[in-house]
Design a protein around this motif. Structure first.
Motif, PDB file in Angstrom:
ATOM      1  N   ARG A  88      29.674  64.971  23.673  1.00  0.00           N
ATOM      2  CA  ARG A  88      31.024  65.546  23.184  1.00  0.00           C
ATOM      3  C   ARG A  88      30.697  66.946  22.201  1.00  0.00           C
ATOM      4  O   ARG A  88      32.055  67.551  22.066  1.00  0.00           O
ATOM      5  N   SER A  89      29.658  66.942  21.856  1.00  0.00           N
ATOM      6  CA  SER A  89      29.289  67.929  20.910  1.00  0.00           C
ATOM      7  C   SER A  89      29.850  69.300  21.567  1.00  0.00           C
ATOM      8  O   SER A  89      29.018  69.821  22.668  1.00  0.00           O
ATOM      9  N   PRO A  90      30.585  70.181  20.840  1.00  0.00           N
ATOM     10  CA  PRO A  90      31.084  71.365  21.489  1.00  0.00           C
ATOM     11  C   PRO A  90      29.802  72.376  21.927  1.00  0.00           C
ATOM     12  O   PRO A  90      29.920  73.259  22.810  1.00  0.00           O
ATOM     13  N   GLU A  91      28.801  72.015  21.153  1.00  0.00           N
ATOM     14  CA  GLU A  91      27.720  72.880  21.336  1.00  0.00           C
ATOM     15  C   GLU A  91      26.735  72.685  22.678  1.00  0.00           C
ATOM     16  O   GLU A  91      25.945  73.667  22.954  1.00  0.00           O
ATOM     17  N   ARG A  92      26.892  71.539  23.236  1.00  0.00           N
ATOM     18  CA  ARG A  92      26.134  71.040  24.234  1.00  0.00           C
ATOM     19  C   ARG A  92      26.849  71.488  25.501  1.00  0.00           C
ATOM     20  O   ARG A  92      28.185  71.628  25.748  1.00  0.00           O
ATOM     21  N   GLY A  93      26.076  72.157  26.379  1.00  0.00           N
ATOM     22  CA  GLY A  93      26.308  72.540  27.826  1.00  0.00           C
ATOM     23  C   GLY A  93      26.397  71.496  28.916  1.00  0.00           C
ATOM     24  O   GLY A  93      25.896  71.619  29.754  1.00  0.00           O
ATOM     25  N   GLY A  94      26.882  70.384  28.687  1.00  0.00           N
ATOM     26  CA  GLY A  94      26.915  69.461  29.530  1.00  0.00           C
ATOM     27  C   GLY A  94      25.608  68.602  29.226  1.00  0.00           C
ATOM     28  O   GLY A  94      24.474  69.033  28.859  1.00  0.00           O
ATOM     29  N   LEU A  95      25.904  67.335  29.761  1.00  0.00           N
ATOM     30  CA  LEU A  95      24.669  66.242  29.517  1.00  0.00           C
ATOM     31  C   LEU A  95      24.218  65.681  30.867  1.00  0.00           C
ATOM     32  O   LEU A  95      25.124  65.017  31.370  1.00  0.00           O
ATOM     33  N   TRP A  96      22.901  66.022  31.314  1.00  0.00           N
ATOM     34  CA  TRP A  96      22.590  65.753  32.601  1.00  0.00           C
ATOM     35  C   TRP A  96      22.034  64.436  32.369  1.00  0.00           C
ATOM     36  O   TRP A  96      21.233  64.359  31.580  1.00  0.00           O
ATOM     37  N   LEU A  97      22.143  63.657  33.498  1.00  0.00           N
ATOM     38  CA  LEU A  97      21.552  62.026  33.360  1.00  0.00           C
ATOM     39  C   LEU A  97      20.186  62.043  33.160  1.00  0.00           C
ATOM     40  O   LEU A  97      19.696  61.306  32.272  1.00  0.00           O
ATOM     41  N   ARG A  98      19.249  62.912  33.637  1.00  0.00           N
ATOM     42  CA  ARG A  98      17.982  62.992  33.537  1.00  0.00           C
ATOM     43  C   ARG A  98      17.482  63.525  32.202  1.00  0.00           C
ATOM     44  O   ARG A  98      16.291  63.097  31.899  1.00  0.00           O
ATOM     45  N   ASP A  99      18.299  64.005  31.329  1.00  0.00           N
ATOM     46  CA  ASP A  99      17.989  64.555  30.131  1.00  0.00           C
ATOM     47  C   ASP A  99      18.011  63.489  29.109  1.00  0.00           C
ATOM     48  O   ASP A  99      17.826  63.803  27.887  1.00  0.00           O
ATOM     49  N   VAL A 100      18.913  62.625  29.406  1.00  0.00           N
ATOM     50  CA  VAL A 100      19.276  61.598  28.313  1.00  0.00           C
ATOM     51  C   VAL A 100      18.207  60.697  27.880  1.00  0.00           C
ATOM     52  O   VAL A 100      17.581  59.935  28.938  1.00  0.00           O
ATOM     53  N   PRO A 101      17.850  60.608  26.678  1.00  0.00           N
ATOM     54  CA  PRO A 101      16.615  59.704  26.266  1.00  0.00           C
ATOM     55  C   PRO A 101      16.609  58.108  26.815  1.00  0.00           C
ATOM     56  O   PRO A 101      17.757  57.491  26.669  1.00  0.00           O
ATOM     57  N   GLY A 102      15.548  57.497  27.190  1.00  0.00           N
ATOM     58  CA  GLY A 102      15.608  56.397  27.784  1.00  0.00           C
ATOM     59  C   GLY A 102      16.250  55.367  26.954  1.00  0.00           C
ATOM     60  O   GLY A 102      16.961  54.397  27.242  1.00  0.00           O
TER      61      GLY A 102
END
Length: 252
Positions: A88-102
């Motif tokens: 939800r951070s306004p600075e983030r350009g979307g959160l892609w699944l493979r970028d989410v820490p394990g």
């Protein structure tokens, strides 16, 4: 297939998404065509566009293809998922699944209980913000096939967020300086209570708020008591957080 298309083709497809979003914003069509056009930007197995309701504290699906249990999670529980504050951070350009820490995925009921059983391996959760900074909803896209890297769709989805946000929340309401109609006041608060609620976001004391609003500190305290009761909140910090979530800020 979308994964094999050129960057130029994907950009052309993005134009169609913007056109569909503009049509939905103007009320000429629903949001189904937006998701259909988006499938030409990036192939997916499931997708949805949801609107955030700050009063009910939930998302409402406006168009989507997720199974019922996944849709219910997105609507009622996603905003409590450990991943949500990150995306939800306004600075983030979307959160892609493979970028989410394990370790974050391991703690996420949304991934462990909803996406993983569907065989999802890639996709993006893109929060949508109105021009005035209000959080208005979310785009969720999921696929069972990993996407190629580099992936031009990543940048394109980010570029589409303004149009998608307008389609999800086409009406932004009256300008801040105008008092909202009684039926439209968040939480049923009075105009003065809304002013006090806005001032709580500054962290000021009752005396400081009283000086800014030209009322007594005791009156400020009374308004805060009414605000907490009407919104069923435990303290002024929670009220300030609610005001921030609603996009309410003091006018200066």
């Amino acid at each position: 297939m979308a994964a094999q298309r050129s960057t130029a083709d994907i950009l052309d497809a993005a134009v169609h998404v913007r056109e569909a979003a503009r049509s939905a914003t103007n009320g000429a069509s629903g949001l189904g065509p937006v998701l259909s056009a988006l499938s030409e930007v990036m192939e997916y197995d499931h997708a949805s566009l949801t609107r955030w309701d700050p009063l009910l504290r939930r998302h409402t699906t406006l168009a989507g293809s997720y199974p019922d249990d996944a849709t219910a999670y997105i609507e009622n529980r996603l905003h409590r998922d450990p991943v949500f504050p990150v995306l939800r951070s306004p600075e983030r350009g979307g959160l892609w699944l493979r970028d989410v820490p394990g370790q974050l995925l391991a703690a996420s009921p949304g991934f462990q209980d909803v996406l993983s059983p569907l065989g999802i391996e890639d996709g993006v959760a893109q929060c949508l913000f109105a021009a005035d900074g209000r959080y208005v909803g979310m785009l969720n896209v999921s696929t069972r096939r990993p996407r190629r890297a580099p992936d031009p769709a990543r940048a394109v989805v980010t570029l589409l967020t303004e149009s998608l946000a307008a389609a999800v929340a086409p009406q932004t309401g009256p300008p801040p300086e105008r008092a909202p109609a009684a039926a439209a006041r968040p939480g049923g608060l009075s105009p003065r209570e809304l002013q006090v609620l806005a001032e709580l976001t500054t962290g000021g004391t009752n005396r400081e708020i009283a000086a800014r609003l030209h009322i007594t500190p005791r009156t400020v305290g009374t308004h805060i008591e009414h605000i907490l009761a009407k919104l069923d909140l435990p303290n002024r910090a929670a009220a300030a957080a609610r005001a921030a979530a609603w996009g309410i800020a003091p006018s200066r």
